[in-house]
Design a protein around this motif. Structure first.
Motif, mmCIF file in Angstrom:
data_model
loop_
_atom_site.group_PDB
_atom_site.id
_atom_site.type_symbol
_atom_site.label_atom_id
_atom_site.label_comp_id
_atom_site.label_asym_id
_atom_site.label_seq_id
_atom_site.Cartn_x
_atom_site.Cartn_y
_atom_site.Cartn_z
ATOM 1 N N ASP A 41 -2.987 -6.992 13.898
ATOM 2 C CA ASP A 41 -2.082 -5.881 14.202
ATOM 3 C C ASP A 41 -0.735 -6.384 14.713
ATOM 4 O OD1 ASP A 41 -4.048 -4.099 13.406
ATOM 5 O OD2 ASP A 41 -4.713 -3.652 15.460
ATOM 6 N N SER A 42 -0.746 -7.380 15.583
ATOM 7 C CA SER A 42 0.489 -7.932 16.129
ATOM 8 C C SER A 42 1.335 -8.600 15.043
ATOM 9 C CB SER A 42 0.159 -8.946 17.225
ATOM 10 O OG SER A 42 1.328 -9.555 17.706
ATOM 11 N N ALA A 43 0.705 -9.380 14.192
ATOM 12 C CA ALA A 43 1.432 -10.062 13.114
ATOM 13 C C ALA A 43 2.050 -9.058 12.156
ATOM 14 C CB ALA A 43 0.495 -11.006 12.358
ATOM 15 N N LEU A 44 1.325 -7.993 11.837
ATOM 16 C CA LEU A 44 1.853 -6.997 10.911
ATOM 17 C C LEU A 44 2.997 -6.199 11.533
ATOM 18 C CD1 LEU A 44 -1.417 -5.779 9.175
ATOM 19 C CD2 LEU A 44 0.321 -7.355 8.302
ATOM 20 N N ARG A 45 2.915 -5.904 12.830
ATOM 21 C CA ARG A 45 4.029 -5.213 13.505
ATOM 22 C C ARG A 45 5.286 -6.084 13.489
ATOM 23 N NH1 ARG A 45 0.045 -3.589 17.029
ATOM 24 N NH2 ARG A 45 0.534 -5.277 18.488
ATOM 25 N N ALA A 46 5.117 -7.381 13.691
ATOM 26 C CA ALA A 46 6.255 -8.302 13.723
ATOM 27 C C ALA A 46 6.842 -8.546 12.337
ATOM 28 C CB ALA A 46 5.836 -9.631 14.350
ATOM 29 N N ALA A 47 6.101 -8.237 11.300
ATOM 30 C CA ALA A 47 6.525 -8.534 9.931
ATOM 31 C C ALA A 47 7.042 -7.308 9.184
ATOM 32 C CB ALA A 47 5.359 -9.152 9.162
ATOM 33 N N VAL A 48 7.364 -6.251 9.876
ATOM 34 C CA VAL A 48 7.851 -5.038 9.217
ATOM 35 C C VAL A 48 9.054 -5.388 8.339
ATOM 36 C CG1 VAL A 48 8.950 -2.795 9.604
ATOM 37 C CG2 VAL A 48 6.977 -3.475 10.971
ATOM 38 N N GLY A 49 9.028 -4.931 7.102
ATOM 39 C CA GLY A 49 10.105 -5.188 6.161
ATOM 40 C C GLY A 49 9.972 -6.497 5.395
ATOM 41 N N GLN A 50 8.959 -7.289 5.713
ATOM 42 C CA GLN A 50 8.745 -8.557 5.020
ATOM 43 C C GLN A 50 7.614 -8.406 4.013
ATOM 44 O OE1 GLN A 50 7.905 -11.505 7.989
ATOM 45 N NE2 GLN A 50 9.692 -10.994 9.200
ATOM 46 N N LYS A 51 7.621 -9.272 3.017
ATOM 47 C CA LYS A 51 6.496 -9.333 2.094
ATOM 48 C C LYS A 51 5.381 -10.114 2.777
ATOM 49 C CE LYS A 51 9.103 -9.045 -2.174
ATOM 50 N NZ LYS A 51 9.572 -9.748 -3.371
ATOM 51 N N ILE A 52 4.195 -9.543 2.763
ATOM 52 C CA ILE A 52 3.059 -10.195 3.411
ATOM 53 C C ILE A 52 2.104 -10.664 2.330
ATOM 54 C CG2 ILE A 52 1.155 -9.933 5.026
ATOM 55 C CD1 ILE A 52 2.898 -7.673 6.314
ATOM 56 N N ARG A 53 1.901 -11.970 2.306
ATOM 57 C CA ARG A 53 1.003 -12.602 1.342
ATOM 58 C C ARG A 53 -0.234 -13.053 2.112
ATOM 59 N NH1 ARG A 53 5.021 -14.041 -2.767
ATOM 60 N NH2 ARG A 53 7.018 -13.519 -1.848
ATOM 61 N N VAL A 54 -1.392 -12.887 1.495
ATOM 62 C CA VAL A 54 -2.644 -13.146 2.202
ATOM 63 C C VAL A 54 -3.533 -14.072 1.376
ATOM 64 C CG1 VAL A 54 -4.701 -12.094 3.197
ATOM 65 C CG2 VAL A 54 -2.528 -10.862 3.280
ATOM 66 N N LEU A 55 -4.068 -15.095 2.037
ATOM 67 C CA LEU A 55 -5.083 -15.963 1.451
ATOM 68 C C LEU A 55 -6.380 -15.695 2.202
ATOM 69 C CD1 LEU A 55 -5.990 -18.316 -0.384
ATOM 70 C CD2 LEU A 55 -5.349 -19.858 1.494
ATOM 71 N N VAL A 56 -7.409 -15.277 1.473
ATOM 72 C CA VAL A 56 -8.716 -14.999 2.067
ATOM 73 C C VAL A 56 -9.698 -16.021 1.512
ATOM 74 C CG1 VAL A 56 -10.546 -13.297 2.393
ATOM 75 C CG2 VAL A 56 -8.171 -12.530 2.155
ATOM 76 N N ASP A 57 -10.141 -16.931 2.366
ATOM 77 C CA ASP A 57 -11.069 -17.990 1.966
ATOM 78 C C ASP A 57 -12.492 -17.547 2.296
ATOM 79 O OD1 ASP A 57 -12.682 -20.253 1.732
ATOM 80 O OD2 ASP A 57 -11.169 -21.604 2.576
ATOM 81 N N VAL A 58 -13.269 -17.272 1.255
ATOM 82 C CA VAL A 58 -14.662 -16.837 1.437
ATOM 83 C C VAL A 58 -15.638 -17.875 0.882
ATOM 84 C CG1 VAL A 58 -14.169 -14.369 1.576
ATOM 85 C CG2 VAL A 58 -14.539 -15.410 -0.667
ATOM 86 N N THR A 59 -15.179 -19.111 0.772
ATOM 87 C CA THR A 59 -16.031 -20.161 0.194
ATOM 88 C C THR A 59 -17.254 -20.463 1.055
ATOM 89 O OG1 THR A 59 -14.622 -21.875 1.182
ATOM 90 C CG2 THR A 59 -14.161 -21.255 -1.118
ATOM 91 N N GLU A 60 -17.200 -20.137 2.358
ATOM 92 C CA GLU A 60 -18.344 -20.358 3.251
ATOM 93 C C GLU A 60 -18.872 -19.053 3.829
ATOM 94 O OE1 GLU A 60 -17.978 -23.883 5.868
ATOM 95 O OE2 GLU A 60 -15.996 -24.121 4.943
ATOM 96 N N PHE A 61 -18.503 -17.958 3.204
ATOM 97 C CA PHE A 61 -18.885 -16.611 3.636
ATOM 98 C C PHE A 61 -20.237 -16.256 3.036
ATOM 99 C CE2 PHE A 61 -18.283 -11.950 2.598
ATOM 100 C CZ PHE A 61 -18.439 -11.487 3.891
ATOM 101 N N GLU A 62 -21.116 -15.685 3.869
ATOM 102 C CA GLU A 62 -22.461 -15.323 3.415
ATOM 103 C C GLU A 62 -22.715 -13.823 3.434
ATOM 104 O OE1 GLU A 62 -25.069 -17.595 5.921
ATOM 105 O OE2 GLU A 62 -24.218 -19.494 5.252
ATOM 106 N N GLY A 63 -21.735 -13.034 3.862
ATOM 107 C CA GLY A 63 -21.895 -11.583 3.895
ATOM 108 C C GLY A 63 -21.573 -11.024 5.268
ATOM 109 N N TRP A 64 -21.855 -9.728 5.439
ATOM 110 C CA TRP A 64 -21.546 -9.020 6.671
ATOM 111 C C TRP A 64 -22.811 -8.403 7.249
ATOM 112 C CZ3 TRP A 64 -19.639 -7.734 1.881
ATOM 113 C CH2 TRP A 64 -18.275 -7.887 1.626
#
Length: 125
Positions: A41-64
């Motif tokens: 939430d803090s990062a997104l508030r500080a980035a208003v007006g900027q393009k936000i690019r996201v890398l989601v690494d799920v190579t070691e993710f097993e689920g929720w």
């Protein structure tokens, strides 16, 4: 014996825009989402007006766990308009399928990758 699980988040500047990186490990819990919510939430508030690019690494993710699955959907819905590009880095068919389903919840462009260098190259274009 309980297995290790977590979500980490990192932010960095990229040519005046924001690159957020997430890494999910093990079977993610509600507590894992609550631990990173304020950072996101803090990062997104500080980035208003900027393009936000996201890398989601799920190579070691097993689920929720059930509550964490809902947290993931809520995160996508609450921030669906904030993300310019999302690269999902995985290593299995179910992760590729989940990334496609995730496209339904975000306005930005999203793609699945199995090589980190390709994911980063696409994100930074």
């Amino acid at each position: 014996m309980e297995r290790f699980h977590s979500i980490s988040v990192d932010t960095e500047r990229l040519n005046g825009d924001l690159l957020m990186s997430f890494k999910a490990l093990g079977k993610v819990s509600h507590a894992d989402y609550m631990a990173i919510k304020a950072v996101i939430d803090s990062a997104l508030r500080a980035a208003v007006g900027q393009k936000i690019r996201v890398l989601v690494d799920v190579t070691e993710f097993e689920g929720w766990d059930l509550h964490a699955a809902w947290d993931d959907v809520a995160l996508a819905l609450n921030h669906s308009h904030d993300f310019y590009k999302i690269a999902v880095l995985g290593n299995s068919r179910w992760q590729k399928f989940a990334a496609k389903v995730g496209n339904w919840f975000v306005e930005g462009e999203s793609r699945y990758f199995e090589e980190k260098t390709q994911a980063l190259s696409w994100l930074t274009k």
